[in-house]
Design a protein around this motif. Structure first.
Motif, PDB file in Angstrom:
ATOM      1  N   GLN A 142       8.828 -15.033  35.739  1.00  0.00           N
ATOM      2  CA  GLN A 142       9.361 -14.163  34.697  1.00  0.00           C
ATOM      3  C   GLN A 142       9.656 -14.939  33.415  1.00  0.00           C
ATOM      4  O   GLN A 142       9.393 -14.455  32.310  1.00  0.00           O
ATOM      5  CB  GLN A 142      10.610 -13.437  35.187  1.00  0.00           C
ATOM      6  CG  GLN A 142      10.339 -12.409  36.251  1.00  0.00           C
ATOM      7  CD  GLN A 142       9.439 -11.298  35.751  1.00  0.00           C
ATOM      8  OE1 GLN A 142       9.540 -10.838  34.624  1.00  0.00           O
ATOM      9  NE2 GLN A 142       8.530 -10.862  36.607  1.00  0.00           N
ATOM     10  N   VAL A 143      10.200 -16.141  33.530  1.00  0.00           N
ATOM     11  CA  VAL A 143      10.480 -16.961  32.351  1.00  0.00           C
ATOM     12  C   VAL A 143       9.179 -17.286  31.623  1.00  0.00           C
ATOM     13  O   VAL A 143       9.087 -17.152  30.403  1.00  0.00           O
ATOM     14  CB  VAL A 143      11.241 -18.250  32.739  1.00  0.00           C
ATOM     15  CG1 VAL A 143      11.306 -19.216  31.566  1.00  0.00           C
ATOM     16  CG2 VAL A 143      12.642 -17.912  33.234  1.00  0.00           C
ATOM     17  N   GLU A 144       8.154 -17.690  32.359  1.00  0.00           N
ATOM     18  CA  GLU A 144       6.875 -18.002  31.737  1.00  0.00           C
ATOM     19  C   GLU A 144       6.229 -16.756  31.117  1.00  0.00           C
ATOM     20  O   GLU A 144       5.601 -16.834  30.065  1.00  0.00           O
ATOM     21  CB  GLU A 144       5.938 -18.644  32.749  1.00  0.00           C
ATOM     22  CG  GLU A 144       6.357 -20.048  33.115  1.00  0.00           C
ATOM     23  CD  GLU A 144       5.473 -20.685  34.169  1.00  0.00           C
ATOM     24  OE1 GLU A 144       4.594 -19.991  34.735  1.00  0.00           O
ATOM     25  OE2 GLU A 144       5.673 -21.875  34.445  1.00  0.00           O
ATOM     26  N   LYS A 145       6.410 -15.619  31.768  1.00  0.00           N
ATOM     27  CA  LYS A 145       5.844 -14.367  31.243  1.00  0.00           C
ATOM     28  C   LYS A 145       6.477 -14.001  29.902  1.00  0.00           C
ATOM     29  O   LYS A 145       5.788 -13.596  28.965  1.00  0.00           O
ATOM     30  CB  LYS A 145       6.079 -13.252  32.266  1.00  0.00           C
ATOM     31  CG  LYS A 145       5.658 -11.880  31.800  1.00  0.00           C
ATOM     32  CD  LYS A 145       5.986 -10.855  32.869  1.00  0.00           C
ATOM     33  CE  LYS A 145       6.207  -9.497  32.248  1.00  0.00           C
ATOM     34  NZ  LYS A 145       6.677  -8.527  33.230  1.00  0.00           N
ATOM     35  N   TRP A 146       7.783 -14.150  29.794  1.00  0.00           N
ATOM     36  CA  TRP A 146       8.493 -13.740  28.589  1.00  0.00           C
ATOM     37  C   TRP A 146       8.520 -14.809  27.505  1.00  0.00           C
ATOM     38  O   TRP A 146       8.593 -14.496  26.321  1.00  0.00           O
ATOM     39  CB  TRP A 146       9.925 -13.329  28.936  1.00  0.00           C
ATOM     40  CG  TRP A 146       9.994 -11.991  29.582  1.00  0.00           C
ATOM     41  CD1 TRP A 146       9.954 -11.734  30.921  1.00  0.00           C
ATOM     42  CD2 TRP A 146      10.103 -10.728  28.944  1.00  0.00           C
ATOM     43  NE1 TRP A 146      10.029 -10.378  31.145  1.00  0.00           N
ATOM     44  CE2 TRP A 146      10.123  -9.745  29.945  1.00  0.00           C
ATOM     45  CE3 TRP A 146      10.190 -10.332  27.612  1.00  0.00           C
ATOM     46  CZ2 TRP A 146      10.226  -8.385  29.666  1.00  0.00           C
ATOM     47  CZ3 TRP A 146      10.296  -8.979  27.331  1.00  0.00           C
ATOM     48  CH2 TRP A 146      10.309  -8.022  28.351  1.00  0.00           C
ATOM     49  N   LEU A 147       8.494 -16.081  27.895  1.00  0.00           N
ATOM     50  CA  LEU A 147       8.689 -17.148  26.912  1.00  0.00           C
ATOM     51  C   LEU A 147       7.509 -18.105  26.773  1.00  0.00           C
ATOM     52  O   LEU A 147       7.644 -19.131  26.133  1.00  0.00           O
ATOM     53  CB  LEU A 147       9.944 -17.950  27.265  1.00  0.00           C
ATOM     54  CG  LEU A 147      11.243 -17.150  27.236  1.00  0.00           C
ATOM     55  CD1 LEU A 147      12.391 -17.981  27.767  1.00  0.00           C
ATOM     56  CD2 LEU A 147      11.541 -16.680  25.821  1.00  0.00           C
ATOM     57  N   ALA A 148       6.389 -17.816  27.365  1.00  0.00           N
ATOM     58  CA  ALA A 148       5.174 -18.647  27.300  1.00  0.00           C
ATOM     59  C   ALA A 148       5.315 -19.872  28.208  1.00  0.00           C
ATOM     60  O   ALA A 148       6.343 -20.534  28.199  1.00  0.00           O
ATOM     61  CB  ALA A 148       4.854 -19.070  25.880  1.00  0.00           C
ATOM     62  N   PRO A 149       4.286 -20.156  28.969  1.00  0.00           N
ATOM     63  CA  PRO A 149       4.366 -21.216  29.974  1.00  0.00           C
ATOM     64  C   PRO A 149       4.487 -22.630  29.414  1.00  0.00           C
ATOM     65  O   PRO A 149       4.964 -23.522  30.103  1.00  0.00           O
ATOM     66  CB  PRO A 149       3.066 -21.065  30.759  1.00  0.00           C
ATOM     67  CG  PRO A 149       2.159 -20.283  29.894  1.00  0.00           C
ATOM     68  CD  PRO A 149       3.029 -19.455  28.989  1.00  0.00           C
ATOM     69  N   THR A 150       4.101 -22.852  28.177  1.00  0.00           N
ATOM     70  CA  THR A 150       4.162 -24.208  27.627  1.00  0.00           C
ATOM     71  C   THR A 150       5.425 -24.477  26.831  1.00  0.00           C
ATOM     72  O   THR A 150       5.628 -25.579  26.348  1.00  0.00           O
ATOM     73  CB  THR A 150       2.942 -24.458  26.722  1.00  0.00           C
ATOM     74  OG1 THR A 150       2.940 -23.486  25.680  1.00  0.00           O
ATOM     75  CG2 THR A 150       1.643 -24.380  27.512  1.00  0.00           C
ATOM     76  N   THR A 151       6.279 -23.495  26.673  1.00  0.00           N
ATOM     77  CA  THR A 151       7.511 -23.648  25.912  1.00  0.00           C
ATOM     78  C   THR A 151       8.610 -24.220  26.797  1.00  0.00           C
ATOM     79  O   THR A 151       8.926 -23.648  27.833  1.00  0.00           O
ATOM     80  CB  THR A 151       7.968 -22.279  25.364  1.00  0.00           C
ATOM     81  OG1 THR A 151       6.909 -21.700  24.615  1.00  0.00           O
ATOM     82  CG2 THR A 151       9.189 -22.418  24.499  1.00  0.00           C
ATOM     83  N   PRO A 152       9.195 -25.371  26.403  1.00  0.00           N
ATOM     84  CA  PRO A 152      10.294 -25.900  27.210  1.00  0.00           C
ATOM     85  C   PRO A 152      11.525 -24.990  27.120  1.00  0.00           C
ATOM     86  O   PRO A 152      11.850 -24.484  26.046  1.00  0.00           O
ATOM     87  CB  PRO A 152      10.584 -27.264  26.606  1.00  0.00           C
ATOM     88  CG  PRO A 152       9.817 -27.356  25.347  1.00  0.00           C
ATOM     89  CD  PRO A 152       8.866 -26.203  25.278  1.00  0.00           C
TER      90      PRO A 152
END
Length: 83
Positions: free
Chosen positions: A12-22
């Motif tokens: 869910q975090v990667e879906k909402w905030l992009a997988p490459t964003t720390p």
């Protein structure tokens, strides 16, 4: 039906905030009303910082909205008689 991967907080975090964003976890705990788990994650970009809360529902899935039982409910009762 969603797969187990879609159930995870990481997904869910990667879906909402992009997988490459720390991202950094800035808060976590349980809600006051229904004791559901929540996590707040924050990310920094050129436009500034962004935070999102994720809530774990009874089925184990994480969402950006709280479970219905955790939403504060308001009710109004009339006392006395009209007229």
């Amino acid at each position: 039906m969603k797969g187990t991967k879609a159930q995870s907080l990481r997904y869910q975090v990667e879906k909402w905030l992009a997988p490459t964003t720390p991202v950094h976890v800035t808060a976590f705990g349980r809600t006051r009303w229904g004791r559901a788990r929540y996590v707040c994650v924050e990310t920094w970009q050129a436009t500034g910082s962004h935070s999102l809360f994720f809530f774990q529902h009874e089925d184990g899935y994480w969402h950006v909205f709280p479970p219905v039982a955790d939403t504060p409910q308001w009710a109004v009762w009339r006392t006395g008689t009209d007229g």
